[in-house]
Design an enzyme around this catalytic site. Sequence first.
Site, mmCIF file in Angstrom:
data_model
loop_
_atom_site.group_PDB
_atom_site.id
_atom_site.type_symbol
_atom_site.label_atom_id
_atom_site.label_comp_id
_atom_site.label_asym_id
_atom_site.label_seq_id
_atom_site.Cartn_x
_atom_site.Cartn_y
_atom_site.Cartn_z
ATOM 1 N N GLU A 331 0.837 -1.209 0.000
ATOM 2 C CA GLU A 331 0.000 0.000 0.000
ATOM 3 C C GLU A 331 0.860 1.242 0.000
ATOM 4 O O GLU A 331 1.788 1.326 0.818
ATOM 5 C CB GLU A 331 -0.934 -0.019 1.221
ATOM 6 C CG GLU A 331 -1.931 -1.157 1.118
ATOM 7 C CD GLU A 331 -2.988 -1.154 2.228
ATOM 8 O OE1 GLU A 331 -2.932 -0.297 3.129
ATOM 9 O OE2 GLU A 331 -3.866 -2.016 2.179
ATOM 10 N N HIS A 350 -7.845 1.689 1.240
ATOM 11 C CA HIS A 350 -7.825 1.304 2.665
ATOM 12 C C HIS A 350 -8.677 2.269 3.504
ATOM 13 O O HIS A 350 -8.177 2.923 4.421
ATOM 14 C CB HIS A 350 -6.385 1.260 3.179
ATOM 15 C CG HIS A 350 -6.224 0.411 4.417
ATOM 16 N ND1 HIS A 350 -5.089 -0.296 4.688
ATOM 17 C CD2 HIS A 350 -7.061 0.147 5.459
ATOM 18 C CE1 HIS A 350 -5.214 -0.949 5.833
ATOM 19 N NE2 HIS A 350 -6.410 -0.686 6.317
HETATM 20 N N1 LIG Z 1 -9.906 -2.272 5.912
HETATM 21 C C1 LIG Z 1 -9.781 -1.764 7.115
HETATM 22 O O1 LIG Z 1 -9.642 -0.576 7.288
HETATM 23 C C2 LIG Z 1 -9.863 -2.671 8.312
HETATM 24 C C3 LIG Z 1 -10.441 -2.228 9.509
HETATM 25 C C4 LIG Z 1 -10.505 -3.117 10.599
HETATM 26 C C5 LIG Z 1 -9.991 -4.412 10.477
HETATM 27 N N2 LIG Z 1 -9.394 -4.771 9.308
HETATM 28 C C6 LIG Z 1 -8.883 -6.128 9.116
HETATM 29 O O2 LIG Z 1 -9.999 -7.012 9.106
HETATM 30 C C7 LIG Z 1 -9.590 -8.316 9.529
HETATM 31 C C8 LIG Z 1 -10.527 -8.818 10.613
HETATM 32 O O3 LIG Z 1 -10.412 -8.000 11.748
HETATM 33 P P1 LIG Z 1 -11.190 -8.409 13.095
HETATM 34 O O4 LIG Z 1 -11.030 -7.271 14.025
HETATM 35 O O5 LIG Z 1 -12.545 -8.925 12.759
HETATM 36 O O6 LIG Z 1 -10.267 -9.627 13.586
HETATM 37 P P2 LIG Z 1 -10.694 -10.819 14.557
HETATM 38 O O7 LIG Z 1 -9.434 -11.293 15.135
HETATM 39 O O8 LIG Z 1 -11.783 -10.375 15.461
HETATM 40 O O9 LIG Z 1 -11.309 -11.922 13.567
HETATM 41 C C9 LIG Z 1 -10.537 -12.689 12.680
HETATM 42 C C10 LIG Z 1 -11.231 -14.039 12.479
HETATM 43 O O10 LIG Z 1 -10.539 -14.781 11.469
HETATM 44 C C11 LIG Z 1 -10.547 -16.166 11.874
HETATM 45 N N3 LIG Z 1 -9.475 -16.898 11.201
HETATM 46 C C12 LIG Z 1 -8.156 -16.976 11.536
HETATM 47 N N4 LIG Z 1 -7.502 -17.762 10.670
HETATM 48 C C13 LIG Z 1 -8.421 -18.200 9.769
HETATM 49 C C14 LIG Z 1 -8.354 -19.047 8.623
HETATM 50 N N5 LIG Z 1 -7.203 -19.610 8.242
HETATM 51 N N6 LIG Z 1 -9.489 -19.272 7.931
HETATM 52 C C15 LIG Z 1 -10.662 -18.711 8.304
HETATM 53 N N7 LIG Z 1 -10.797 -17.908 9.394
HETATM 54 C C16 LIG Z 1 -9.684 -17.656 10.104
HETATM 55 C C17 LIG Z 1 -10.376 -16.118 13.377
HETATM 56 O O11 LIG Z 1 -10.829 -17.306 14.003
HETATM 57 C C18 LIG Z 1 -11.226 -14.904 13.741
HETATM 58 O O12 LIG Z 1 -12.552 -15.290 14.073
HETATM 59 C C19 LIG Z 1 -8.137 -8.161 9.977
HETATM 60 O O13 LIG Z 1 -7.299 -8.533 8.913
HETATM 61 C C20 LIG Z 1 -7.995 -6.658 10.235
HETATM 62 O O14 LIG Z 1 -6.678 -6.219 10.132
HETATM 63 C C21 LIG Z 1 -9.332 -3.947 8.229
HETATM 64 O O1 LIG Z 2 -5.932 -2.252 11.138
HETATM 65 C C1 LIG Z 2 -6.802 -1.391 11.111
HETATM 66 O O2 LIG Z 2 -7.287 -0.864 12.140
HETATM 67 C C2 LIG Z 2 -7.384 -0.991 9.798
HETATM 68 O O3 LIG Z 2 -6.776 -1.655 8.753
HETATM 69 C C3 LIG Z 2 -7.413 0.497 9.598
HETATM 70 O O4 LIG Z 2 -6.153 1.055 9.356
HETATM 71 P P1 LIG Z 2 -6.015 2.660 9.312
HETATM 72 O O5 LIG Z 2 -6.072 3.136 10.711
HETATM 73 O O6 LIG Z 2 -4.707 2.954 8.661
HETATM 74 O O7 LIG Z 2 -7.184 3.178 8.522
#
Ligand SMILES: NC(=O)c1ccc[n+]([C@@H]2O[C@H](COP(=O)([O-])OP(=O)(O)OC[C@H]3O[C@@H](n4cnc5c(N)ncnc54)[C@H](O)[C@@H]3O)[C@@H](O)[C@H]2O)c1
Ligand SMILES: O=C(O)[C@H](O)COP(=O)(O)O
Length: 613
Positions: A331, A350
């Site tokens: 990114e 993102h």
């Molecule tokens: N795009 C964004 O801005 C943004 C914002 C928040 C979170 N995220 C991302 O979203 C994702 C989820 O975040 P979260 O807070 O829900 O995490 P979390 O830890 O609450 O949930 C992750 C889930 O994935 C499951 N998991 C682990 N390995 C696995 C596999 N091999 N196959 C299937 N399931 C599996 C776990 O059991 C868990 O239930 C993370 O990658 C986080 O970094 C992105």
């Molecule tokens: O890990 C996170 O909390 C999300 O991917 C969001 O990332 P950001 O704070 O850079 O938007």
Amino acid sequence: MQASLCMSPVAVAQQPKVASSALMRPQQRVGAGSRSAQVSGMLAAPRRASLRAAAGRKRTPVVAVAAAEPTKPTILVAEKLGDGGVDMLKAVGTVDCSYDMTKDELLAKISLVDAIVIRSATKVTREVFEASKGRLKVVGRAGVGIDNVDLTAASELGCLVVNAPTANTVAAAEHGIALLCALARNVPQADAAMKAGRWERNKWVGVSMVGKTLAIMGFGKVGSEVARRAKGLGMTVIAYDPYASQEKAAALGVKIVTMDEALAQGDFFSLHTPLTPNTKGMFNDELFSKMKKGARIVNVARGGVIDDAALRRALDAGIVAGAALDVFSTEPPPEDNPLVSHPAVICTPHLGASTKEAQEEVAYEIAEAVISALNGELTPSCVNAPMMAPEVLKELQPFVALADGLGRAAVQLVEDSGFADVFITYHSPRGDDLDSRLLRAMVIKGMLEQITTSQVNLVNADLLAKKRGLRIVETVVPAEGTQVLTQIEVAVGASTSKFSSAVVDDRIEVAGSVKSGAPFLTRVGAYDVDLALEGEVVLVRQTDQPGIIAAVSSEFASQKLNISYMTVSRESKGTEAIMAIGVDSAPSAAVVEAVSKIKGVQEVTLFSDKRAA
Ligand SMILES: NC(=O)c1ccc[n+]([C@@H]2O[C@H](COP(=O)([O-])OP(=O)(O)OC[C@H]3O[C@@H](n4cnc5c(N)ncnc54)[C@H](O)[C@@H]3O)[C@@H](O)[C@H]2O)c1
Ligand SMILES: O=C(O)[C@H](O)COP(=O)(O)O
């Protein structure tokens, strides 16, 4: 092992004392007393009134800070943070908001600050920690993912890392739903056409969501919020998550399915796993080839979960009809990224966490955690927290890595069935006097850090386990001996496993003990083994016959994989045996496949002591 790094005492007692502030009640200021006093005080105290409440949620000016004091910390805010959080920080320190710094600018500034607040764009590497020359004491990650912070370097150099693990969950889920709808109805493409002066009503006919099946891949915090919302769109929601509680899913009307079922049934896929060694490149050619033709994919998790080139091939072959991507393996993505320019791919930079509300909430959450950490306190979101008084820690230290390693091993043996029950049995001469809090936390840490984004410490372990729907049952079995413990057993309630020999009475069981100060795996299922619990471990079940051990070893040797330990254990002569093999580096899928094809080998699996990325 990772455990010992996370557990290594961080220099809390050396934290700069936060300046007196009207925001801080006297009992909130912990001086530079002994860490044990701080930690036990922290654990005993009920959660104190929120600092943020005192700061005022509606951007009202915070209460004036007392005149500058020599100990007032300097806090660098390196990425845009909500105003409320910045105000909270200003109430206790000198705040320098410098966004979009180059790496050199960051390296130059870092030795002038006590804390830094970042989002996902700033890389806090070992070089940055070293450049701080010991002054940097706190890194605050205003969000969930801490993959841009070198945690090992942070712990080694006495810096606390805190994050804001929940404040952006709903925002990410809403963005997932926004992308799902936009993808189904070609909203960005139609908008672009109109802006280019074209009125293309036939070209951008979409597909309906009602009645379609959404497969949630990773049913954690964000995944379950997406599921809740997709139900409202009239979709059938299934989830693939080998570690999720079936009961929790059922309560939301979601069926937990196997990977193959998800691939065969999903019309839409929404990805919500963390990026771990297991999920890296998980969406590859093989997986796409099993998908229902014309499926659509949304990724608001981490870019690395998808193999970009494989998705491109699946799009070009029409297996995948469209993809909506918020996250990328690099990114911002380089110009030659194979996906961004594809007409069936829609992208956002993102933005999952980027709502006004989520960012305000994240800012409050991280400011509170940073202030707390600067004040020498432990907060539940402390990623590399010191966990116990030094004398207790010293006694339990060898078993800490064992508990972590057994939790990690047990969870990696779970197959598709999910689990809710965790049984921990301690064999201890202390009997009921054993203080098992740290060990229980370490088992939970080993399990959850392998599969989730959670950062587990003594403060938050039980809470996180409860949130996951885990039921932890502990038993202490009296034992003879001079050590505090002779053995720990960890079992998870699951009737199937990636290694069927690990299952005894519907439980996947592993046990271990400490030998010469190091953690050892001593049992898998009903089989005794004897193997240092570190690095990569391969388990093989075979018919007890001559030649197999040599054949397996030569497969490893042919790939230049060094075997560090090997034990063989059998039920009785000529029946079945299991081999437990420690190797210095991770065997490739090809080696595992080759071993599984050796005549007489019945099953092979591997696990690692490496935590999620
Ligand atoms: N795009 C964004 O801005 C943004 C914002 C928040 C979170 N995220 C991302 O979203 C994702 C989820 O975040 P979260 O807070 O829900 O995490 P979390 O830890 O609450 O949930 C992750 C889930 O994935 C499951 N998991 C682990 N390995 C696995 C596999 N091999 N196959 C299937 N399931 C599996 C776990 O059991 C868990 O239930 C993370 O990658 C986080 O970094 C992105
Ligand atoms: O890990 C996170 O909390 C999300 O991917 C969001 O990332 P950001 O704070 O850079 O938007």
